[in-house]
Design a protein around this motif. Structure first.
Motif, PDB file in Angstrom:
ATOM      1  N   ALA A  89       0.827  -1.207   0.000  1.00  0.00           N
ATOM      2  CA  ALA A  89       0.000   0.000   0.000  1.00  0.00           C
ATOM      3  C   ALA A  89       0.862   1.257   0.000  1.00  0.00           C
ATOM      4  N   PHE A  90       1.955   1.251   0.766  1.00  0.00           N
ATOM      5  CA  PHE A  90       2.878   2.380   0.735  1.00  0.00           C
ATOM      6  C   PHE A  90       3.357   2.630  -0.694  1.00  0.00           C
ATOM      7  N   HIS A  91       3.721   1.558  -1.388  1.00  0.00           N
ATOM      8  CA  HIS A  91       4.230   1.712  -2.751  1.00  0.00           C
ATOM      9  C   HIS A  91       3.159   2.252  -3.692  1.00  0.00           C
ATOM     10  N   GLU A  92       1.962   1.687  -3.612  1.00  0.00           N
ATOM     11  CA  GLU A  92       0.884   2.156  -4.488  1.00  0.00           C
ATOM     12  C   GLU A  92       0.574   3.627  -4.225  1.00  0.00           C
ATOM     13  N   ILE A 151      13.874  -0.754   0.231  1.00  0.00           N
ATOM     14  CA  ILE A 151      14.829   0.123  -0.432  1.00  0.00           C
ATOM     15  C   ILE A 151      14.167   0.889  -1.577  1.00  0.00           C
ATOM     16  N   VAL A 152      13.253   0.233  -2.295  1.00  0.00           N
ATOM     17  CA  VAL A 152      12.512   0.949  -3.337  1.00  0.00           C
ATOM     18  C   VAL A 152      11.645   2.033  -2.705  1.00  0.00           C
ATOM     19  N   ILE A 157      10.734   7.873  -1.884  1.00  0.00           N
ATOM     20  CA  ILE A 157      10.639   9.046  -1.009  1.00  0.00           C
ATOM     21  C   ILE A 157      11.759  10.037  -1.319  1.00  0.00           C
ATOM     22  N   ARG A 158      12.964   9.529  -1.583  1.00  0.00           N
ATOM     23  CA  ARG A 158      14.065  10.431  -1.924  1.00  0.00           C
ATOM     24  C   ARG A 158      13.840  11.072  -3.291  1.00  0.00           C
ATOM     25  N   THR A 159      13.178  10.357  -4.212  1.00  0.00           N
ATOM     26  CA  THR A 159      12.835  10.959  -5.503  1.00  0.00           C
ATOM     27  C   THR A 159      11.830  12.088  -5.311  1.00  0.00           C
ATOM     28  N   ILE A 160      10.801  11.843  -4.498  1.00  0.00           N
ATOM     29  CA  ILE A 160       9.821  12.883  -4.193  1.00  0.00           C
ATOM     30  C   ILE A 160      10.518  14.099  -3.587  1.00  0.00           C
TER      31      ILE A 160
END
Length: 398
Positions: A65-68, A140-141, A146-149
């Protein structure tokens, strides 16, 4: 979603705040994750809220859910100036689902023994533990997203409530700016189980707090409270929260959930306004500790001494396998036992680190590989079962 709907989907947070719609929602049993589009003083952003009572562990379905949800946020980045990671304000927030991991580990060890007896190769048996690495890869993904955001919008983490252990601390550490509840704390607790941080937690502590503090937090697995988290550079600001945590009365306490909801709401009224202010202010207005002014939690000599004592099984011979509640005072004096394999892995990573060449993203992947190897160590099951049974572990060599 009573607390979320009552607070984040109202206009009561702070003057100038407006909830403008739902970006993503997920729910399973009592757990839910939602991301809402919001505006503050006319500036657009989003808030993620995750809730999984009673201790807010992050199982595999929640990780999906975090990923979606983050994928939806990444699709909205051109509209967003900030992204806030928020959660409940309860006394304890754990990391991964230990029962889930224990079940998979027991199954893998049984299958490994059957394969060993049938003459399977080491390579074939190693594949049985791929579930651990797959879960770590998802973490890690998550870090990568989050780092991309953060390269497009300011990412603010709110550490409300009490103590964050393992993955619950690591996810918040992925943020640019951290706002802490004065009652809160973090514990990089993996060395008490037999693994190490696997979702970039070590890398982020290194970046924010430096090598010596990273050694202390990862190797001693001691709780570090809000005031010290600010002094070492992990928290950017701490909000004074003078509310007592609700306590559950003996027997059936019909009103306990109601009191938790009220506490969550009232704490949010204190924390969210500060998070929103830091989300939209100028970069130079964010409180911060300069590197040369960071507090050192302990000297390397003191850390080494404590670790040596707590990895010595003989120090715990008189209380080995006893329930923690029965030996509370002795554990307070000695500290919780540390898994030798975890300390060896941590030292292998940290002792060779050169600050001049440190690269956070590279180190994150080194962290993952070292942690994945420990999932394959048969001694991991002792740390897992002892933690779940709340007893003193036996980390002696077989």
């Amino acid at each position: 979603m009573k607390a979320l709907g009552k607070l984040l989907r109202s206009d009561n947070v702070i003057h100038g705040y407006e909830n403008t719609g739902i970006i993503y929602e997920w729910a399973r049993d009592k757990a839910y994750l939602a991301i809402d589009a919001v505006q503050y003083k006319g500036i657009e952003g989003a808030i993620l809220y995750y809730h999984n009572p009673p201790v807010h562990q992050i199982g595999t379905t929640a990780l999906h859910a975090f990923h979606e949800g983050l994928d939806r946020v990444m699709g909205e980045l051109k509209h967003l100036e900030y992204f806030i990671l928020y959660g409940p304000n309860d006394p304890v927030h754990t990391g991964g689902d230990l029962k889930e991991s224990l079940g998979k580990l027991q199954e893998s060890l049984r299958a490994k023994e059957e394969m060993r007896l049938s003459g399977a190769s080491v390579h074939e048996m190693d594949k049985l533990f791929s579930w651990g690495e797959a879960r770590l890869q998802k973490g890690i993904v998550l870090y990568d997203k989050i780092r991309t955001i953060s390269r497009h919008a300011r990412v603010v983490g709110v550490c409300g409530g009490g103590l964050r252990f393992g993955g619950s601390a690591e996810i918040q550490l992925m943020c640019d700016v951290l706002v802490g509840d004065s009652r809160s704390g973090m514990c990089v607790s993996e060395a008490m189980i037999g693994i190490i941080p696997g979702w970039g937690g070590m890398a982020r502590v290194l970046t924010k707090a430096g090598l010596e503090n990273a050694e202390y937090m990862t190797q001693t697995a001691q709780v570090v409270h809000a005031d010290e988290l600010k002094e070492i550079g992990i928290y950017d600001d701490v909000v004074a929260v003078n509310l007592p945590f609700p306590k559950k009365n003996s027997g059936k306490d019909q009103n306990y959930k109601v009191r938790l909801e009220e506490h969550d709401y009232n704490t949010g009224l204190l924390l969210l306004p500060r998070a929103l202010e830091l989300a939209i202010c100028k970069k130079n207005e964010i409180p911060s500790i300069k590197r040369q002014h960071r507090k050192s939690l302990a000297s390397r000599k003191d850390i080494a001494g404590e670790v040596a004592a707590r990895t010595n099984p003989d120090h715990y011979a008189h209380i080995r396998n006893r329930p923690l509640r029965e030996v509370h005072e002795e554990i307070e004096r000695l500290g919780r036992p540390l898994a030798p394999q975890s300390i060896a892995a941590l030292e292998g990573l940290l002792n060779t680190l050169e600050s001049s060449t440190y690269n956070e993203e590279h180190f994150v992947h080194q962290e993952l590989k070292a942690d994945a190897a420990l999932y394959r160590d048969p001694k991991f099951i002792e740390g897992l079962t002892a933690m779940l049974e709340q007893r003193v572990p036996d980390f002696r060599e077989p």
